[in-house]
Design a protein around this motif. Structure first.
Motif, PDB file in Angstrom:
ATOM      1  N   GLY A 107      -4.727  -5.069   1.920  1.00 16.81           N
ATOM      2  CA  GLY A 107      -5.055  -6.260   2.689  1.00 16.81           C
ATOM      3  C   GLY A 107      -4.752  -7.579   2.010  1.00 16.81           C
ATOM      4  N   ASP A 108      -5.220  -7.769   0.775  1.00 12.80           N
ATOM      5  CA  ASP A 108      -4.996  -9.035   0.077  1.00 12.80           C
ATOM      6  C   ASP A 108      -3.507  -9.289  -0.112  1.00 12.80           C
ATOM      7  N   PRO A 128      -0.282 -10.557  10.767  1.00 16.36           N
ATOM      8  CA  PRO A 128      -0.486  -9.437   9.845  1.00 16.36           C
ATOM      9  C   PRO A 128      -1.527  -8.456  10.359  1.00 16.36           C
ATOM     10  N   VAL A 129      -1.260  -7.170  10.139  1.00 18.02           N
ATOM     11  CA  VAL A 129      -2.177  -6.112  10.546  1.00 18.02           C
ATOM     12  C   VAL A 129      -2.472  -5.243   9.322  1.00 18.02           C
ATOM     13  N   GLU A 130      -3.728  -5.256   8.874  1.00 15.10           N
ATOM     14  CA  GLU A 130      -4.122  -4.414   7.752  1.00 15.10           C
ATOM     15  C   GLU A 130      -4.450  -3.028   8.290  1.00 15.10           C
ATOM     16  N   ALA A 131      -3.603  -2.056   7.954  1.00 13.99           N
ATOM     17  CA  ALA A 131      -3.789  -0.714   8.501  1.00 13.99           C
ATOM     18  C   ALA A 131      -2.932   0.276   7.728  1.00 13.99           C
ATOM     19  N   ASP A 132      -3.315   1.526   7.817  1.00 16.63           N
ATOM     20  CA  ASP A 132      -2.507   2.641   7.344  1.00 16.63           C
ATOM     21  C   ASP A 132      -1.580   2.999   8.500  1.00 16.63           C
ATOM     22  N   PHE A 133      -0.288   2.772   8.347  1.00 12.78           N
ATOM     23  CA  PHE A 133       0.614   2.951   9.486  1.00 12.78           C
ATOM     24  C   PHE A 133       0.792   4.420   9.887  1.00 12.78           C
TER      25      PHE A 133
END
Length: 319
Positions: A107-108, A128-133
């Motif tokens: 994330g950071d 931005p999308v914080e995720a496990d793709f």
């Protein structure tokens, strides 16, 4: 003794505890990428022996005009595992999209990279999308209705065994929808000495990157793994067409993670990463199996690396 811990991703805990309990211990490579791991990987990409990033970047720069002519107009560029987004500006300048959506698990690091892209391209909204793709990803409502271009550089697809890679490509098709396009990087098979050198550099940065996974486990899961008891090793598996990274015990070692005990005899390893290498036909077949029709392919003069543009197929129920 169980320590007071920072907030822990339950998937990380499960993957570590389950993976180390397997007959052949292994931890998924996605957990390399905490902040320190992401920084170390950026350092790796600048090493003389690590050809993939340098070669792919030069290839993208050389062929971007040809590539741009085949890209959807006024699209949303969705980058899977964006990291530091070092190749992204080349694509954005040529594609001139209506939006950019970087997706990353760190994330950071994601937010800092997204801010740099936003500053360089003030006319392109960055979401931005914080995720496990590899898991379910919800794309921003703001890009609804826009054609979609997936961007998956770096030969990251090679980190997945073929069955998982096929599943991931199908997952991307679901995220991006039928008719979307995908620009993907794939590393080619080449002499073993070059492959080993790329994943076991004399500077020791890849070794530090690999060992950082143990440090992360100690920090986030309150483990007491003696990091200095393990060493980094890169191996070529010719039968499976891949480089493997391992952490090998240099002596008999025992440690605890959340009150669970693990014993490693000298020479036993933790398998931490695969990097599959593909020939031209194998790469195209992988895309087809994942529901993507290859449209065009570009390679560097030495045939070290390939960029492939593919289109999401409609679901087919018969040969």
């Amino acid at each position: 003794m169980l320590k007071t811990l920072e907030k822990v991703d339950p998937a990380f805990r499960a993957d570590v505890l389950n993976g180390l309990s397997e007959p052949i211990p292994a931890i998924p490579a996605r957990w390399f990428y905490d902040r320190r791991g992401s920084e170390l990987f950026d350092d790796i990409t600048r090493l003389p022996s690590y050809y993939p990033t340098r070669t792919e970047t030069a290839l993208l720069e050389a062929k971007i005009d040809e590539i741009a002519r085949l890209l959807p107009k006024e699209s949303a560029v969705v980058e899977f595992g964006s990291g530091s987004s070092t190749k992204t500006p080349i694509l954005l300048r040529a594609a001139k999209p209506k939006a950019y959506v970087p997706i990353d698990i760190s994330g950071d690091y994601l937010r800092e990279s997204a801010a740099r892209v936003d500053a360089e391209f003030p006319g392109i909204p960055v979401h931005p999308v914080e995720a496990d793709f590899t898991q379910e990803v919800e794309l921003p409502v703001a890009i609804g209705g826009l054609p979609r271009l997936g961007f998956f550089p770096g030969s990251t697809i090679g980190n997945f065994v073929p069955q998982s890679a096929t599943d991931l490509l199908r997952h991307f098709r679901t995220i991006l929808c039928t008719g979307a396009r995908l620009l993907i990087g794939m590393d080619r098979v080449k002499p073993i000495d070059r492959l080993i050198a790329a994943y076991d550099d004399p500077e020791g940065v890849t070794a530090e990157f690999n060992l950082n996974l143990l440090r992360r486990i100690n920090r986030e899961l309150g483990a007491d793994i003696p990091v200095d008891a393990f060493r980094h090793q890169a191996r070529w598996n010719d039968m499976l067409g891949r480089i493997e990274m391992h952490l090998v015990a240099m002596r008999d070692v025992s440690f605890e993670i959340e009150d669970r005990s693990f014993d490693f005899a000298k020479g036993k390893s933790i398998h931490t990463e695969n990097s599959h290498k593909y020939g031209p036909r194998g790469a195209r077949l992988l895309l087809l199996a994942g529901g993507w029709t290859p449209l065009a392919e570009w390679t560097d003069p030495d045939q070290d690396f390939a960029l492939i543009l593919a289109e999401a197929e409609r679901e087919r129920f018969a040969p």
